[in-house]
Design a protein around this motif. Structure first.
Motif, PDB file in Angstrom:
ATOM      1  N   GLY A  37       3.609 -34.176  -0.074  1.00 47.03           N
ATOM      2  CA  GLY A  37       4.371 -33.469   0.961  1.00 47.03           C
ATOM      3  C   GLY A  37       5.301 -32.400   0.437  1.00 47.03           C
ATOM      4  N   ASN A  38       5.358 -32.222  -0.885  1.00 46.88           N
ATOM      5  CA  ASN A  38       6.229 -31.216  -1.487  1.00 46.88           C
ATOM      6  C   ASN A  38       5.447 -29.958  -1.852  1.00 46.88           C
ATOM      7  OD1 ASN A  38       9.032 -32.399  -1.931  1.00 46.88           O
ATOM      8  ND2 ASN A  38       7.762 -34.024  -2.822  1.00 46.88           N
ATOM      9  N   ILE A  39       6.146 -28.833  -1.824  1.00 46.38           N
ATOM     10  CA  ILE A  39       5.611 -27.578  -2.347  1.00 46.38           C
ATOM     11  C   ILE A  39       6.348 -27.282  -3.643  1.00 46.38           C
ATOM     12  CG2 ILE A  39       5.261 -25.123  -1.933  1.00 46.38           C
ATOM     13  CD1 ILE A  39       5.282 -25.726   1.062  1.00 46.38           C
ATOM     14  N   TYR A  40       5.598 -27.095  -4.711  1.00 44.80           N
ATOM     15  CA  TYR A  40       6.156 -26.870  -6.036  1.00 44.80           C
ATOM     16  C   TYR A  40       6.114 -25.377  -6.359  1.00 44.80           C
ATOM     17  CZ  TYR A  40       5.741 -31.924  -6.663  1.00 44.80           C
ATOM     18  OH  TYR A  40       5.868 -33.291  -6.511  1.00 44.80           O
ATOM     19  N   PHE A  41       7.176 -24.871  -7.001  1.00 41.60           N
ATOM     20  CA  PHE A  41       7.232 -23.443  -7.284  1.00 41.60           C
ATOM     21  C   PHE A  41       8.113 -23.150  -8.492  1.00 41.60           C
ATOM     22  CE2 PHE A  41      10.609 -24.404  -4.256  1.00 41.60           C
ATOM     23  CZ  PHE A  41      11.714 -23.724  -4.762  1.00 41.60           C
ATOM     24  N   THR A  42       7.866 -21.989  -9.097  1.00 41.94           N
ATOM     25  CA  THR A  42       8.725 -21.479 -10.164  1.00 41.94           C
ATOM     26  C   THR A  42       9.893 -20.744  -9.531  1.00 41.94           C
ATOM     27  OG1 THR A  42       6.832 -21.213 -11.651  1.00 41.94           O
ATOM     28  CG2 THR A  42       8.830 -19.994 -12.201  1.00 41.94           C
ATOM     29  N   ALA A  43      11.095 -21.061  -9.965  1.00 45.90           N
ATOM     30  CA  ALA A  43      12.283 -20.419  -9.400  1.00 45.90           C
ATOM     31  C   ALA A  43      12.300 -18.940  -9.748  1.00 45.90           C
ATOM     32  CB  ALA A  43      13.547 -21.096  -9.916  1.00 45.90           C
ATOM     33  N   ARG A  44      12.961 -18.169  -8.922  1.00 47.96           N
ATOM     34  CA  ARG A  44      13.020 -16.724  -9.120  1.00 47.96           C
ATOM     35  C   ARG A  44      13.740 -16.346 -10.407  1.00 47.96           C
ATOM     36  NH1 ARG A  44      11.541 -12.976  -5.553  1.00 47.96           N
ATOM     37  NH2 ARG A  44      12.353 -10.854  -5.714  1.00 47.96           N
TER      38      ARG A  44
END
Length: 337
Positions: free
Chosen positions: A98-105
């Motif tokens: 249920g999570n969306i994983y991403f690289t921070a800006r």
């Protein structure tokens, strides 16, 4: 003008594919294609959207736009904001948890947030001044405990595939390579800077490689920043873009007001971003190799047939001339000070 390249994400049962398209130099839009009918549409309402990824059930797409994280139904409902800021344009991962994983800006951490919204949770961050890179390309293991990532620092020869233990936050390096993805068949796929895709047996519970790497395919297109253009379907089917399929055979041309195109006297190559000097006498162009040093800026005197290489950093892109046409500027590579 229009041009195109982008990250592909395959949908459920291989019916849909989404990718982002360069409409202009700084404008993007996400397209959805139905492979059963070969019809592509930009009706998702994703202006300025990049890095699309399908939800686990294939009914929604998450993407980054204007520094925020969004989700949208493939049926065409208006996009919904999940996070308003702090998200980079690197590939996202919508996990079955249920999570969306991403690289921070900031490029200094990896984070996740529930697709329904909520507080952003930092799951890993750069804690050493000796490491001047960042982590990207998250891929959640089926057991929900490990997250495959690519560690990018310097040239793509130095990129490494690792795994983060989400219970402890520990990062473990697995192998030299990029764009690691786990297949339900029990293999870890990853690409190397010589454009070869490998697969090695991987124990997701021990989070370690258990067999030697074996080459799968060669000439897989790479786009810089540790991005190899391939995807795995849930059944293990592989789709990839070959070198020469998109940008490697591109030509530079001048188009007059009547629409007549005249090719410039330089050989076809993987040309990407370009900038014409204010006086119209020179062209700054990014030539993307897709491996090793990513992209570099070259200068072409209009009417000449020689591209003079200007930069030799890890990845250089989006050149911009000063008004006097004597100087050029470009964004720093992620490992630049």
């Amino acid at each position: 003008g229009e041009g195109g390249t982008g990250q592909r994400r395959v949908g459920r049962e291989w019916i849909n594919v989404v990718f982002f398209f360069f409409k202009q130099k700084t404008a993007y839009e996400i397209y959805q294609c139905d492979w059963s009918s070969d019809v592509c549409s930009s009706d998702l309402g994703t202006d300025e959207g990049v890095a699309p990824t399908f939800s686990p059930d294939g009914r929604e797409v998450a993407f980054m736009a204007r520094g925020g994280l969004w989700r949208v139904s493939v049926t065409g409902a208006p996009p919904v904001m999940v996070v308003d800021t702090g998200v980079s344009g690197f590939p996202l991962m919508w996990g079955r948890d249920g999570n969306i994983y991403f690289t921070a800006r900031t490029f200094r951490s990896l984070s996740r947030v529930l697709a329904d919204g909520g507080a952003v949770e930092e799951i890993w961050k750069v804690d050493s001044e000796d490491f001047r890179g960042f982590a990207a390309h998250p891929d959640l293991l089926p057991n929900g405990r490990g997250l495959i990532v690519t560690l990018i620092q310097g040239t793509e020869d130095q990129a490494q595939v690792g795994v983060i233990d989400l219970e402890t936050g520990e990062l473990r390096t697995l192998t030299t390579g990029m764009s690691g993805k786990y297949s339900p068949s029990g293999y870890l796929f990853y690409a190397t800077s010589n454009r070869t895709l490998f697969a090695a047996e991987f124990d997701q519970h021990k989070m370690e490689l258990t067999g030697p790497p074996r080459p799968v395919v060669q000439d897989v297109w790479q786009q810089g920043f540790g991005t190899a253009m391939y995807q795995l379907a849930p059944d293990g089917t592989l789709v990839y873009q070959v070198v020469g399929g998109q940008l490697s055979g591109a030509v530079l041309a001048v188009v007059d007001r009547e629409g007549t195109a005249t090719a410039l006297p330089v050989p076809p190559a993987a040309y990407n971003s370009i900038a014409l000097s204010p006086d119209g006498t020179k062209l700054a162009v990014e030539v993307t190799s897709g491996s090793r040093d990513g992209g570099d800026i070259h200068i072409l005197a209009m009417g000449d047939s020689v591209l003079a290489r200007l930069t030799f950093q890890s990845i250089d892109t989006y050149p911009l001339w000063s008004t006097c046409a004597r100087y050029g500027a470009l964004p720093p590579a992620p490992d630049a000070p």
